[in-house]
Design a protein around this motif. Structure first.
Motif, short mmCIF file in Angstrom:
data_model
loop_
_atom_site.label_atom_id
_atom_site.label_comp_id
_atom_site.label_asym_id
_atom_site.label_seq_id
_atom_site.Cartn_x
_atom_site.Cartn_y
_atom_site.Cartn_z
N ALA A 174 0.83 -1.21 0.00
CA ALA A 174 0.00 0.00 0.00
C ALA A 174 0.86 1.25 0.00
CB ALA A 174 -0.92 -0.01 1.22
N VAL A 175 1.93 1.24 0.80
CA VAL A 175 2.83 2.39 0.87
C VAL A 175 3.52 2.61 -0.48
CG1 VAL A 175 4.96 3.26 1.90
CG2 VAL A 175 3.21 2.22 3.35
N GLU A 176 3.98 1.51 -1.09
CA GLU A 176 4.67 1.61 -2.38
C GLU A 176 3.74 2.15 -3.46
OE1 GLU A 176 7.52 1.60 -5.24
OE2 GLU A 176 7.78 1.34 -3.06
N LEU A 177 2.51 1.68 -3.49
CA LEU A 177 1.55 2.15 -4.49
C LEU A 177 1.22 3.62 -4.31
CD1 LEU A 177 -0.81 -0.95 -4.51
CD2 LEU A 177 0.52 -0.13 -6.46
N THR A 178 1.11 4.05 -3.06
CA THR A 178 0.85 5.47 -2.77
C THR A 178 2.01 6.32 -3.25
OG1 THR A 178 -0.47 4.85 -0.85
CG2 THR A 178 0.27 7.13 -0.98
N LYS A 179 3.23 5.86 -3.03
CA LYS A 179 4.41 6.59 -3.50
C LYS A 179 4.39 6.75 -5.01
CE LYS A 179 7.85 5.45 0.07
NZ LYS A 179 9.12 4.70 0.32
N ARG A 180 3.87 5.74 -5.69
CA ARG A 180 3.85 5.77 -7.16
C ARG A 180 2.66 6.55 -7.71
NH1 ARG A 180 6.60 0.65 -9.96
NH2 ARG A 180 8.02 0.00 -8.32
N GLY A 181 1.80 7.04 -6.84
CA GLY A 181 0.74 7.93 -7.29
C GLY A 181 -0.67 7.41 -7.15
N ALA A 182 -0.85 6.20 -6.59
CA ALA A 182 -2.22 5.70 -6.39
C ALA A 182 -2.94 6.55 -5.35
CB ALA A 182 -2.18 4.24 -5.93
N PHE A 183 -4.23 6.83 -5.61
CA PHE A 183 -5.00 7.65 -4.67
C PHE A 183 -5.45 6.84 -3.46
CE2 PHE A 183 -9.02 9.30 -3.04
CZ PHE A 183 -8.65 10.60 -2.75
N ASP A 184 -5.89 5.60 -3.71
CA ASP A 184 -6.38 4.76 -2.61
C ASP A 184 -6.18 3.30 -2.98
OD1 ASP A 184 -7.48 4.11 -0.17
OD2 ASP A 184 -9.30 5.29 -0.45
N TYR A 185 -6.46 2.42 -2.03
CA TYR A 185 -6.07 1.01 -2.14
C TYR A 185 -7.11 0.17 -1.40
CZ TYR A 185 -2.89 -2.98 -1.08
OH TYR A 185 -2.31 -4.19 -0.94
N PHE A 186 -7.71 -0.83 -2.09
CA PHE A 186 -8.75 -1.66 -1.49
C PHE A 186 -8.47 -3.14 -1.75
CE2 PHE A 186 -10.86 2.38 -1.97
CZ PHE A 186 -11.69 2.47 -0.86
N LEU A 187 -8.76 -3.97 -0.75
CA LEU A 187 -8.72 -5.41 -0.95
C LEU A 187 -10.03 -5.85 -1.60
CD1 LEU A 187 -7.26 -6.69 2.45
CD2 LEU A 187 -6.10 -6.64 0.24
N LYS A 188 -9.94 -6.89 -2.46
CA LYS A 188 -11.13 -7.45 -3.09
C LYS A 188 -11.83 -8.41 -2.13
CE LYS A 188 -9.62 -7.51 -7.94
NZ LYS A 188 -9.35 -8.42 -9.07
#
Length: 463
Positions: free
Chosen positions: A88-102
């Protein structure tokens, strides 16, 4: 009506989200993989993307890297079946706004979408003013030396054309920043900017990476995959370390330059592309041509415009400007309260040769900020791996300069000083150290005597 793109290889997820979002009043498109999503984004305007992290052909990480260049204000919400805090931290660093589990919590997802769309609206409003000043892209090329000014002038002239550009210079000098500036100032700036490091991809894979492949073209090719040239359609492709490509690929690249077409690996269809090509190398390609390692016809094709970036040791007046830029950046990043750089340390930075160029200076400054326990960056902040490099006895410097380093009290350059103020101070102090001997001062600064005199006149520095 806001338009949302849902990207997921699971049909039930795609269709389920489409139904929910359309009920909420959004316009929704769906695709099953990253390549299709890139095609959609290049031909449509979306306000938000909901993206599955693990997909065939182009995964979420690659997608984030590409979209951040084409539409930096486009919010991306990630869905994943197996998540972790680190991911989640890595994705946020790369510009993702938010992160959800399926499967995602629909109420939380809808709340996140509202926040993301509001943020995009605010960013676009702020961006309108910046869009009227496209030359701000040059601000990322830090420096006020004559060499950097000359490079910026060339960039302004060539950006609006479709001419190929070859950027040369040692590793770490900032060749990619220049390529990015050319794209950002060009008529293609709304299109993708695709980067390929030709030296980091194995030769056996580079052809498929550049031109794509058909399903079954080789072992492991389980799906058709678009290459970087297709992804760069209507935009710019930046081929770094172009001197590393094989003779076979040189022929294929020459065809793209001449005819704007190619075939995927294992395919028969001829694919047309509209793309500008910028290349870079730390090699002397003219020498490589003489040795038979690089095709002469390809060299002339990629070298319509040539930009050479000199090493940092040849433009030392840029060192204080860059050092203060990185100081400000990393004091904010690491939550430090550091007001400036001591003159003693700055003199050491000016004397060091920086074989890794700007990239090495950037690394040094971040390490020094982390090590610093005072409100001024001093010699005591020098990281252990630089103690010997910077503090060893100096040779080949004027004696007056050595004496000045030993005896003068430490001062510092405050954050907030303009680039011109910083450069003026460095020149004044160097002249003092050289007892106003312009030839000696010019040698210390790594510039010509003529350039020094011009700078003195520019800043009103008295002899």
């Amino acid at each position: 009506m806001e338009k949302i793109l849902v990207v997921d290889d699971e049909e039930n997820i795609r269709e389920g989200l489409k139904t929910v979002l359309e009920t909420e009043g959004y316009s929704v498109d769906t695709v099953k993989d990253g390549n299709e999503a890139i095609d959609k984004i290049n031909t449509n305007v979306f306000d938000l993307v909901i993206l599955d992290l693990k997909m065939p052909n182009l995964d979420g990480y690659e997608f984030l890297n590409i979209v951040s260049k084409t539409d930096p204000y486009l919010p991306i919400i990630i869905l994943t079946g197996h998540g972790s805090l680190q991911e989640a931290v890595e994705l946020t660093k790369r510009g993702a706004f938010d992160y959800f589990l399926k499967p995602p919590d629909i109420d939380r997802l809808l709340t996140s979408i509202v926040k993301a769309l509001e943020l995009r609206k605010q960013l676009l409003e702020k961006g309108k003013e910046k869009a009227t000043q496209p030359f701000e892209a040059l601000d990322n090329i830090i420096g006020e030396s004559e060499e950097i000014k000359s490079i910026k002038t060339i960039v302004r002239k060539v950006a609006s054309t479709d001419a190929t550009v070859l950027i040369t210079g040692e590793s770490g000098t900032g060749k990619e920043l220049i390529a990015n500036a050319i794209h950002s100032l060009s008529n293609r700036r709304k299109g993708p900017f695709i980067k390929v490091n030709c030296g980091s991809i194995p030769e056996t894979l580079l052809e498929a990476e550049l031109f794509g492949h058909e399903k079954g073209a080789f072992t492991g090719a389980i799906n058709r995959r678009k290459g970087r040239f297709e992804l760069a359609h209507k935009g710019t492709i930046f081929l770094d370390e172009i001197g590393e490509i094989s003779p076979k690929l040189q022929v294929a690249l020459l065809r793209v330059l001449q005819d704007k077409e190619f075939q995927r690996v294992g395919g028969e269809e001829t694919i047309k592309v509209d793309v500008r090509i910028i290349t870079a190398t730390n090699k002397n390609l003219e020498e490589e041509v003489k040795k038979g390692n690089f095709r002469e016809d390809l060299f002339y094709r990629i070298n319509i415009i040539s930009i050479h970036v000199p090493p940092l040791r040849q433009r030392k007046t840029d060192i204080p400007i860059l050092a203060n830029f990185f100081l400000k950046k990393y004091t904010e990043t690491h939550n430090k309260n550091i007001e400036g750089i001591s003159e003693e340390l700055m003199n050491l930075l000016l004397e060091y040769s920086w074989p890794g160029n700007v990239r090495e200076l950037q690394n040094f400054m971040e390490s020094s900020v982390i090590m610093c326990s005072e409100n001024i960056l001093t010699v005591s902040s020098i990281p252990p791996n630089y103690q010997t490099k910077l503090l060893q006895p100096k040779v080949n410097l004027p004696q007056t300069h050595n004496k000045e380093l030993d005896n003068e009290k430490v001062i510092y350059i405050k954050l907030g000083a303009t680039l011109k103020e910083t450069e003026k101070k460095v020149i004044e102090k160097t002249l003092e150290a050289a007892e106003h001997n312009k030839s000696k001062a010019a040698r210390i600064l790594g510039i010509t005597r003529k350039t020094l005199i011009m700078k003195m006149r520019e800043y009103g520095i008295q002899d």
